[in-house]
Design an enzyme around this catalytic site. Sequence first.
Site, PDB file in Angstrom:
ATOM      1  N   HIS A  52      -2.579   5.722  -3.027  1.00 32.14           N
ATOM      2  CA  HIS A  52      -1.737   5.650  -1.961  1.00 32.14           C
ATOM      3  C   HIS A  52      -0.344   4.542  -2.347  1.00 32.14           C
ATOM      4  O   HIS A  52       0.303   4.034  -1.614  1.00 32.14           O
ATOM      5  CB  HIS A  52      -2.081   5.188  -0.593  1.00 32.14           C
ATOM      6  CG  HIS A  52      -2.646   6.662  -0.211  1.00 32.14           C
ATOM      7  ND1 HIS A  52      -3.510   7.366  -0.861  1.00 32.14           N
ATOM      8  CD2 HIS A  52      -2.412   7.080   1.038  1.00 32.14           C
ATOM      9  CE1 HIS A  52      -3.643   8.253   0.202  1.00 32.14           C
ATOM     10  NE2 HIS A  52      -3.132   8.208   1.319  1.00 32.14           N
ATOM     11  N   ASP A 108      -2.514  -0.743   8.653  1.00 34.30           N
ATOM     12  CA  ASP A 108      -2.122   0.244  10.044  1.00 34.30           C
ATOM     13  C   ASP A 108      -3.002   1.466   9.623  1.00 34.30           C
ATOM     14  O   ASP A 108      -3.051   2.445  10.460  1.00 34.30           O
ATOM     15  CB  ASP A 108      -0.642   0.348  10.067  1.00 34.30           C
ATOM     16  CG  ASP A 108       0.064  -0.807  10.395  1.00 34.30           C
ATOM     17  OD1 ASP A 108      -0.650  -1.722  10.859  1.00 34.30           O
ATOM     18  OD2 ASP A 108       1.266  -1.001  10.271  1.00 34.30           O
ATOM     19  N   GLU A 124       2.829  -6.299  16.562  1.00 38.30           N
ATOM     20  CA  GLU A 124       3.470  -5.843  15.597  1.00 38.30           C
ATOM     21  C   GLU A 124       4.899  -5.573  16.308  1.00 38.30           C
ATOM     22  O   GLU A 124       5.065  -5.870  17.624  1.00 38.30           O
ATOM     23  CB  GLU A 124       3.062  -4.494  15.006  1.00 38.30           C
ATOM     24  CG  GLU A 124       1.854  -4.767  14.132  1.00 38.30           C
ATOM     25  CD  GLU A 124       1.761  -3.689  13.049  1.00 38.30           C
ATOM     26  OE1 GLU A 124       2.342  -2.677  12.911  1.00 38.30           O
ATOM     27  OE2 GLU A 124       0.662  -3.913  12.355  1.00 38.30           O
TER      28      GLU A 124
HETATM   29  P1  FAD Z   1      -3.944   2.649  -5.259  1.00 38.56           P
HETATM   30  O1  FAD Z   1      -2.676   2.925  -5.001  1.00 38.56           O
HETATM   31  O2  FAD Z   1      -5.206   3.624  -5.927  1.00 38.56           O
HETATM   32  O3  FAD Z   1      -3.998   1.415  -6.216  1.00 38.56           O
HETATM   33  C1  FAD Z   1      -3.035   0.402  -5.934  1.00 38.56           C
HETATM   34  C2  FAD Z   1      -3.000  -0.657  -7.199  1.00 38.56           C
HETATM   35  O4  FAD Z   1      -4.322  -1.405  -7.141  1.00 38.56           O
HETATM   36  C3  FAD Z   1      -2.685  -0.047  -8.484  1.00 38.56           C
HETATM   37  O5  FAD Z   1      -2.076  -0.844  -9.226  1.00 38.56           O
HETATM   38  C4  FAD Z   1      -4.305   0.221  -8.894  1.00 38.56           C
HETATM   39  O6  FAD Z   1      -4.279   0.278 -10.302  1.00 38.56           O
HETATM   40  C5  FAD Z   1      -5.121  -1.164  -8.354  1.00 38.56           C
HETATM   41  N1  FAD Z   1      -6.408  -0.833  -8.013  1.00 38.56           N
HETATM   42  C6  FAD Z   1      -6.689   0.167  -7.208  1.00 38.56           C
HETATM   43  N2  FAD Z   1      -8.203   0.022  -7.014  1.00 38.56           N
HETATM   44  C7  FAD Z   1      -8.492  -1.209  -7.708  1.00 38.56           C
HETATM   45  C8  FAD Z   1      -9.658  -1.561  -7.781  1.00 38.56           C
HETATM   46  N3  FAD Z   1     -10.849  -1.423  -7.111  1.00 38.56           N
HETATM   47  N4  FAD Z   1      -9.583  -3.066  -8.665  1.00 38.56           N
HETATM   48  C9  FAD Z   1      -8.386  -3.424  -9.225  1.00 38.56           C
HETATM   49  N5  FAD Z   1      -7.244  -2.744  -8.996  1.00 38.56           N
HETATM   50  C10 FAD Z   1      -7.328  -1.725  -8.163  1.00 38.56           C
HETATM   51  N6  FAD Z   1      -0.496  -1.734   3.146  1.00 38.56           N
HETATM   52  C11 FAD Z   1      -0.808  -2.962   3.911  1.00 38.56           C
HETATM   53  O7  FAD Z   1      -1.150  -4.068   3.637  1.00 38.56           O
HETATM   54  N7  FAD Z   1      -0.630  -2.876   5.177  1.00 38.56           N
HETATM   55  C12 FAD Z   1      -0.392  -1.387   5.996  1.00 38.56           C
HETATM   56  O8  FAD Z   1      -0.472  -1.532   7.018  1.00 38.56           O
HETATM   57  C13 FAD Z   1      -0.406  -0.323   5.232  1.00 38.56           C
HETATM   58  N8  FAD Z   1      -0.185   0.812   5.505  1.00 38.56           N
HETATM   59  C14 FAD Z   1      -0.105   2.008   4.873  1.00 38.56           C
HETATM   60  C15 FAD Z   1      -0.026   3.074   5.213  1.00 38.56           C
HETATM   61  C16 FAD Z   1       0.083   4.120   4.476  1.00 38.56           C
HETATM   62  C17 FAD Z   1       0.234   5.656   5.060  1.00 38.56           C
HETATM   63  C18 FAD Z   1       0.248   4.139   3.109  1.00 38.56           C
HETATM   64  C19 FAD Z   1       0.228   5.130   2.227  1.00 38.56           C
HETATM   65  C20 FAD Z   1       0.171   2.713   2.483  1.00 38.56           C
HETATM   66  C21 FAD Z   1      -0.164   1.629   3.269  1.00 38.56           C
HETATM   67  N9  FAD Z   1      -0.253   0.289   2.776  1.00 38.56           N
HETATM   68  C22 FAD Z   1      -0.369  -0.458   3.809  1.00 38.56           C
HETATM   69  C23 FAD Z   1      -0.005   0.066   1.393  1.00 38.56           C
HETATM   70  C24 FAD Z   1      -1.478   0.204   0.715  1.00 38.56           C
HETATM   71  O9  FAD Z   1      -2.177  -1.183   0.835  1.00 38.56           O
HETATM   72  C25 FAD Z   1      -1.339   0.111  -0.802  1.00 38.56           C
HETATM   73  O10 FAD Z   1      -0.444   1.284  -1.165  1.00 38.56           O
HETATM   74  C26 FAD Z   1      -2.525   0.207  -1.464  1.00 38.56           C
HETATM   75  O11 FAD Z   1      -2.198   0.213  -2.819  1.00 38.56           O
HETATM   76  C27 FAD Z   1      -3.176   1.724  -1.336  1.00 38.56           C
HETATM   77  O12 FAD Z   1      -4.482   1.705  -1.645  1.00 38.56           O
HETATM   78  P2  FAD Z   1      -5.079   2.684  -2.633  1.00 38.56           P
HETATM   79  O13 FAD Z   1      -6.614   2.511  -2.337  1.00 38.56           O
HETATM   80  O14 FAD Z   1      -4.802   3.930  -2.555  1.00 38.56           O
HETATM   81  O15 FAD Z   1      -4.655   1.973  -4.147  1.00 38.56           O
END
Ligand code: FAD
Length: 528
Positions: A106, A168, A279
Site C-alpha cells: 500500500h 484509518d 480528526e
Molecule cells: P508496504 O507498502 O508493503 O511497505 C512500505 C515500506 O515498508 C516499504 O519500504 C517496505 O519495503 C517496508 N516494509 C514493509 N514491511 C516491512 C517489514 N516487515 N519490515 C521492514 N520493512 C518493511 N498511514 C498512516 O500512518 N495512517 C493512516 O491512517 C493511513 N491510512 C492509509 C489508508 C490507505 C487506504 C492506504 C493505502 C494507506 C494508508 N496509510 C496510512 C499509509 C500506510 O501506513 C503505508 O502506506 C504503509 O506503508 C502501508 O503498509 P503496507 O503493509 O502495505 O506496506
Amino acid sequence: MRYLPICLTKQKNTLFVTILLLSCITIKLDLCFSSVPSSLKALQLHGHFSFENNEFAARDFGNRYRLLPLAVLHPKSVADISTTIKHVWQTGPGSELTVAARGHGHSLQGQAQAHQGIIINMESLRGGDNMRVHEGRFPYVDVPAGELWINVLHETLKYGLAPKSWTDYLHLTVGGTLSNAGISGQAFRHGPQISNVHQLEVVTGKGEVVTCSEEQNADLFHGVLGGLGQFGIITRARISLEPAPKMVKWIRVLYSDFFTFSRDQERLISAENTFDYIEGLVIKNRSGLLNNWRASFDPKDPVQAKQFVSDGRTLFCLELTKNFDPNNAESVSKEIESLLSQLSYVPSTLFMSEVSYVEFLDRVHASEKKLRENGLWDLPHPWLNLLVPRSKIQSFASEVFGNILRDTSNGPVLVYPVNKSKWDNRTSFVPPEEDIFYLVAFLSQANPTSTGTDSLAHILTQNQRILDFCEDAHLGVKQYLPHYKTQEQWRAHFGPRWEVFVQRKSTYDPLAILAPGQGIFRKAISVL
Ligand code: FAD
C-alpha cells in the site's frame, strides 16, 4: 541524482572500485543477473522463490511506479528471510541485487519495490496460530510483521483486548506501518503505532536475526521504528494492548472558519477529559453534504440540518468518537453533551451515530468495497501527506485551503493535530520541531483518462504548488510517507538526524541491500 556510496572497508583482500554510474557496467550486471536464479534456487528454504508471474510485486496502491523484481521470496520461516539476505550480503558488492519487504503493497511511490531485486512477500509469514496474546496487567500481543492490523484486531478481541493506536485503514501490515509511524485519531493520546511497540524481531541487512527492545539492542529497535525499511526486516512485533471498547459514539460537526475549528481541535487534544479519537477534514465545493451524511448518521436537529447549504463553501469537519459500554450509554451521552457544549461548531450541523468498535475501526474498508465495485480503488493515488508545525498552520490553511486547493472532489483532505510528547524522538521518524503539529493528508485519486482537474497531471501540479509554498514560506513542514528524488532532499528532510540515520545504515545494512524503493541509498557496486 547523487546517492551515498556505502564504504565497505571490512571486505578484506577484495579490490574493488565503487561505481556510481551504473550505466557503465550493464554487461557485467546482465551476467550477474543470469546466474542469480540458480544461486537462489540452491538455497535451503522452508518456503520458495517465484521467478515468474511476479507482476503483483511491481504494483502498489499509488499505481504510478512499476519496478519488476527478479524474484519473489514466499518465506515460511524467519530463517528463510535470514538465509536469503545472508546470501545477498555474502555475494557482496559484486551484484546489484537488493531486497525489499512487501507488506500489503500500500505504498504510494514504489517504496516496497525492487528493480531486478528480491521482494519478500511478508504476508506468507502470517496466519495459523502465529499470534500470541498475553493477558495480565500490561497485556500485549506478539504478531508476525506480515499480519494485517484487521487480523490483529480480531485475534485480540477474542481476549477482550485491542491495540491502542491505529491507522484509518486496517488492511495494512504491522511491518509496513511500523516502518513509517502509523498515525490516526488516537495518536494525540497514545502516540503513533511506533510508540506502542515493546519488542521487535529484525533480520538485518547482513542476515542476522536480532531481538530488540528499549533494553536490548536499543539502537536497532529505535532505528527500525519509522526507519523506512532501511535497517532490517521486521519479522515479529510485540504490540501493547488495552481493554477493548465495545461500542463507539461517532460524531461529526462542521465549522465555517479554520481558526475556530483548529482552536477547538487543539483544545480537545490537550484536555484531560476528552474524546477517544479526534480528526478533521477540509471540505470544498461539496453539494448536499449533510444529506449524504444521513445515510449513516442522525442529525441532532433534522429541520435545521436540512436548511444548511454546503455548496460552494469551504467547511471544516471535526470528527470525534467516544467509546462506551452499552451498560453506561446514558452517562457517556451526558459526558459528550458537556464536551460538545464547549465547542464552537455550526449548531445545525451536529450529526451522530452509534457503531461497534470494529465497525468504526474498519470504516475505510467499507468505502474500499464500494470503490472496488465501481472500479475506482485501483486508480493512481498521488497522495501528499504533510506534518505542519502548529505555529504555521494558520498561514498554511489560508494559502493552501483558501487558494491552492480548488475543491475536494478528488479525495478526502484530512487535517488534525497531534501531541509530540507522545512520540519517542529516538526513533527514525522525523517530526516538525514543535510540541504540537498537524497531519495534513491530501488523499487524491486521479482519473487516468481525464485532462481536467481530476487528471494525474493536474493533481501532481497542485501537490507541487503546495510543497513549493511550504518551502518558500519556510514553514518547517515535514513530509509523512516521504518521497524525494535526491539525497540532498533526504538530508534536508532528516536535518540534524541525518548523521544518525547514515550511521545506522552503515551498521545494520552496510551494502545498502534493503528497501531500495525508498530511494535514500543506492547499493554501491564494485568491479573485482
Ligand atoms: P508496504 O507498502 O508493503 O511497505 C512500505 C515500506 O515498508 C516499504 O519500504 C517496505 O519495503 C517496508 N516494509 C514493509 N514491511 C516491512 C517489514 N516487515 N519490515 C521492514 N520493512 C518493511 N498511514 C498512516 O500512518 N495512517 C493512516 O491512517 C493511513 N491510512 C492509509 C489508508 C490507505 C487506504 C492506504 C493505502 C494507506 C494508508 N496509510 C496510512 C499509509 C500506510 O501506513 C503505508 O502506506 C504503509 O506503508 C502501508 O503498509 P503496507 O503493509 O502495505 O506496506
